[in-house]
Design a protein around this motif. Structure first.
Motif, PDB file in Angstrom:
ATOM      1  N   SER A  37     -15.183   6.969   9.982  1.00 37.97           N
ATOM      2  CA  SER A  37     -14.119   6.069   9.520  1.00 37.97           C
ATOM      3  C   SER A  37     -12.849   6.886   9.379  1.00 37.97           C
ATOM      4  O   SER A  37     -12.879   8.006   8.880  1.00 37.97           O
ATOM      5  CB  SER A  37     -14.485   5.432   8.178  1.00 37.97           C
ATOM      6  OG  SER A  37     -13.470   4.551   7.740  1.00 37.97           O
ATOM      7  N   MET A  38     -11.714   6.328   9.821  1.00 39.05           N
ATOM      8  CA  MET A  38     -10.456   7.053   9.773  1.00 39.05           C
ATOM      9  C   MET A  38      -9.456   6.312   8.899  1.00 39.05           C
ATOM     10  O   MET A  38      -9.441   5.082   8.857  1.00 39.05           O
ATOM     11  CB  MET A  38      -9.898   7.233  11.192  1.00 39.05           C
ATOM     12  CG  MET A  38      -8.822   8.296  11.301  1.00 39.05           C
ATOM     13  SD  MET A  38      -8.448   8.759  13.028  1.00 39.05           S
ATOM     14  CE  MET A  38      -9.825   9.848  13.400  1.00 39.05           C
ATOM     15  N   SER A  39      -8.639   7.076   8.183  1.00 42.00           N
ATOM     16  CA  SER A  39      -7.606   6.490   7.336  1.00 42.00           C
ATOM     17  C   SER A  39      -6.568   5.785   8.190  1.00 42.00           C
ATOM     18  O   SER A  39      -6.464   6.017   9.401  1.00 42.00           O
ATOM     19  CB  SER A  39      -6.954   7.577   6.472  1.00 42.00           C
ATOM     20  OG  SER A  39      -6.356   8.571   7.290  1.00 42.00           O
ATOM     21  N   MET A  40      -5.751   4.945   7.552  1.00 41.55           N
ATOM     22  CA  MET A  40      -4.771   4.160   8.291  1.00 41.55           C
ATOM     23  C   MET A  40      -3.755   5.044   9.010  1.00 41.55           C
ATOM     24  O   MET A  40      -3.283   4.703  10.089  1.00 41.55           O
ATOM     25  CB  MET A  40      -4.057   3.190   7.350  1.00 41.55           C
ATOM     26  CG  MET A  40      -4.952   2.085   6.794  1.00 41.55           C
ATOM     27  SD  MET A  40      -5.653   1.025   8.098  1.00 41.55           S
ATOM     28  CE  MET A  40      -4.172   0.200   8.668  1.00 41.55           C
TER      29      MET A  40
ATOM     30  N   ASP B 154      -4.098   1.940   1.693  1.00 37.28           N
ATOM     31  CA  ASP B 154      -3.089   2.905   1.269  1.00 37.28           C
ATOM     32  C   ASP B 154      -3.636   4.333   1.262  1.00 37.28           C
ATOM     33  O   ASP B 154      -2.956   5.263   0.823  1.00 37.28           O
ATOM     34  CB  ASP B 154      -2.536   2.536  -0.111  1.00 37.28           C
ATOM     35  CG  ASP B 154      -3.628   2.501  -1.186  1.00 37.28           C
ATOM     36  OD1 ASP B 154      -4.779   2.895  -0.902  1.00 37.28           O
ATOM     37  OD2 ASP B 154      -3.320   2.066  -2.308  1.00 37.28           O
ATOM     38  N   ASN B 155      -4.873   4.499   1.741  1.00 38.67           N
ATOM     39  CA  ASN B 155      -5.542   5.801   1.866  1.00 38.67           C
ATOM     40  C   ASN B 155      -5.841   6.465   0.528  1.00 38.67           C
ATOM     41  O   ASN B 155      -6.254   7.637   0.492  1.00 38.67           O
ATOM     42  CB  ASN B 155      -4.715   6.775   2.725  1.00 38.67           C
ATOM     43  CG  ASN B 155      -4.437   6.254   4.109  1.00 38.67           C
ATOM     44  OD1 ASN B 155      -5.265   5.549   4.680  1.00 38.67           O
ATOM     45  ND2 ASN B 155      -3.269   6.572   4.646  1.00 38.67           N
ATOM     46  N   LYS B 156      -5.677   5.748  -0.584  1.00 37.46           N
ATOM     47  CA  LYS B 156      -5.864   6.363  -1.896  1.00 37.46           C
ATOM     48  C   LYS B 156      -7.311   6.350  -2.367  1.00 37.46           C
ATOM     49  O   LYS B 156      -7.676   7.110  -3.261  1.00 37.46           O
ATOM     50  CB  LYS B 156      -4.978   5.655  -2.932  1.00 37.46           C
ATOM     51  CG  LYS B 156      -3.491   5.863  -2.715  1.00 37.46           C
ATOM     52  CD  LYS B 156      -2.683   5.160  -3.799  1.00 37.46           C
ATOM     53  CE  LYS B 156      -1.190   5.400  -3.612  1.00 37.46           C
ATOM     54  NZ  LYS B 156      -0.383   4.704  -4.652  1.00 37.46           N
TER      55      LYS B 156
ATOM     56  N   MET C 125     -10.553  11.700   8.061  1.00 35.71           N
ATOM     57  CA  MET C 125     -11.718  11.086   8.699  1.00 35.71           C
ATOM     58  C   MET C 125     -12.951  11.305   7.831  1.00 35.71           C
ATOM     59  O   MET C 125     -13.204  12.415   7.356  1.00 35.71           O
ATOM     60  CB  MET C 125     -11.952  11.680  10.089  1.00 35.71           C
ATOM     61  CG  MET C 125     -13.155  11.067  10.821  1.00 35.71           C
ATOM     62  SD  MET C 125     -13.182  11.463  12.602  1.00 35.71           S
ATOM     63  CE  MET C 125     -13.204  13.270  12.568  1.00 35.71           C
ATOM     64  N   LEU C 126     -13.714  10.235   7.619  1.00 34.68           N
ATOM     65  CA  LEU C 126     -14.997  10.297   6.935  1.00 34.68           C
ATOM     66  C   LEU C 126     -16.111  10.357   7.966  1.00 34.68           C
ATOM     67  O   LEU C 126     -16.060   9.680   8.991  1.00 34.68           O
ATOM     68  CB  LEU C 126     -15.195   9.066   6.042  1.00 34.68           C
ATOM     69  CG  LEU C 126     -14.234   8.888   4.878  1.00 34.68           C
ATOM     70  CD1 LEU C 126     -14.414   7.500   4.276  1.00 34.68           C
ATOM     71  CD2 LEU C 126     -14.451   9.959   3.821  1.00 34.68           C
TER      72      LEU C 126
ATOM     73  N   PHE D   6     -19.010   3.229   4.929  1.00 31.53           N
ATOM     74  CA  PHE D   6     -17.918   3.711   4.084  1.00 31.53           C
ATOM     75  C   PHE D   6     -16.595   3.307   4.708  1.00 31.53           C
ATOM     76  O   PHE D   6     -16.518   2.996   5.900  1.00 31.53           O
ATOM     77  CB  PHE D   6     -17.983   5.236   3.901  1.00 31.53           C
ATOM     78  CG  PHE D   6     -18.399   5.990   5.126  1.00 31.53           C
ATOM     79  CD1 PHE D   6     -17.510   6.229   6.171  1.00 31.53           C
ATOM     80  CD2 PHE D   6     -19.701   6.460   5.254  1.00 31.53           C
ATOM     81  CE1 PHE D   6     -17.900   6.932   7.296  1.00 31.53           C
ATOM     82  CE2 PHE D   6     -20.099   7.155   6.381  1.00 31.53           C
ATOM     83  CZ  PHE D   6     -19.198   7.396   7.411  1.00 31.53           C
ATOM     84  N   ALA D   7     -15.540   3.314   3.873  1.00 28.28           N
ATOM     85  CA  ALA D   7     -14.223   2.873   4.359  1.00 28.28           C
ATOM     86  C   ALA D   7     -13.128   3.432   3.464  1.00 28.28           C
ATOM     87  O   ALA D   7     -13.329   3.648   2.266  1.00 28.28           O
ATOM     88  CB  ALA D   7     -14.146   1.354   4.382  1.00 28.28           C
TER      89      ALA D   7
END
Length: 244
Positions: A99-102, A149-151, A107-108, A144-145
């Motif tokens: 999973s990647m942030s916006m 806002d990536n926070k 990256m997770l 997972f996600a």
């Protein structure tokens, strides 16, 4: 067109789909290890085969595809050449999901264990480094996600629990404790997703369907199809948050 996409791997089971950052290109991974990339302005590219493709993500600059196949490495494929890079990203444990942030700077990566690894892309956009891990989660990781806002990071577990963490900074090397935990399911969670404009996490599984949780009030959110929808594998919000 849908018919042309289908003809490229008629015997392959689709396992992963990723859009580019501006949604003009798409990558599709198949169980038989094939990855197809559909650019908007050039012929379809068929990339190197894997034993299988579990998940994949297109990089922010549309130069690379990151792909997992259930082993420890995250393979990096150069889209222009269609070849794997020599040095993959190596995780301590197996990786099935990505999973990647916006902003596509984080990256997770996680597998069937109880750890999710966090990778950071340096400011030069040339090198990923593993900066932390969410460990001792109390169950096998299923999805997972990132929040929009990536926070925050939400992690769904085989025990039916969702754990929400604050996203650590690049230099924050410490044991990460969850901000909150929700035990909304009796069986394993198959998918989690953040709303882009409200503090809502959606989660789902086969037996108990779809549920919404407000992460600020810790209250479950009622909705029209509660306890009606079942058999759900994946959930996504539209970019404006109006559709799920």
């Amino acid at each position: 067109t849908p018919s042309s996409l289908n003809q490229l791997a008629p015997s392959g089971e689709v396992t992963a789909i990723s859009y580019s950052s501006k949604s003009k290109n798409i990558a599709i991974g198949y169980k038989n290890g094939v990855i197809n990339y559909f650019p908007s302005n050039q012929p379809t590219i068929v990339l190197d085969n894997f034993p299988s493709v579990e998940d994949l993500i297109i990089s922010a600059d549309n130069r690379f595809i990151y792909a997992s196949n259930g082993e420890n490495n995250i393979e990096i494929l150069d889209i222009q050449s269609g070849k794997k890079q020599e040095n993959p990203l190596s995780n301590p444990g197996a990786v099935n999901n990505l999973s990647m942030s916006m902003d596509r700077q984080l990256m997770l990566a996680g597998g069937n264990g109880n750890v999710v690894y966090l990778w950071f892309l340096d400011p030069t956009n040339t090198e990923w480094k593993q900066i932390n891990g969410f460990s001792n989660l109390g169950g096998r990781v299923t999805d997972f996600a990132f929040s929009h806002d990536n926070k925050h990071v939400a992690i769904g577990l085989s025990t039916g629990v969702i754990k929400v963490f604050e996203t650590p900074s690049e230099n924050e090397a410490k044991t990460l404790q969850p901000l909150s935990s929700f035990n909304d399911f009796s069986g394993q969670i198959l998918s989690v997703a953040f709303s882009p404009n409200e503090p809502i996490i959606a989660s789902a599984n086969h037996e108990e369907g779809l549920k919404l949780r407000n992460v600020e009030t810790n209250e479950e959110e009622p909705f029209l199809l509660d306890k009606v929808m079942g058999g759900i594998d994946e959930i996504y919000f539209s970019s404006d948050g109006l559709w799920l």
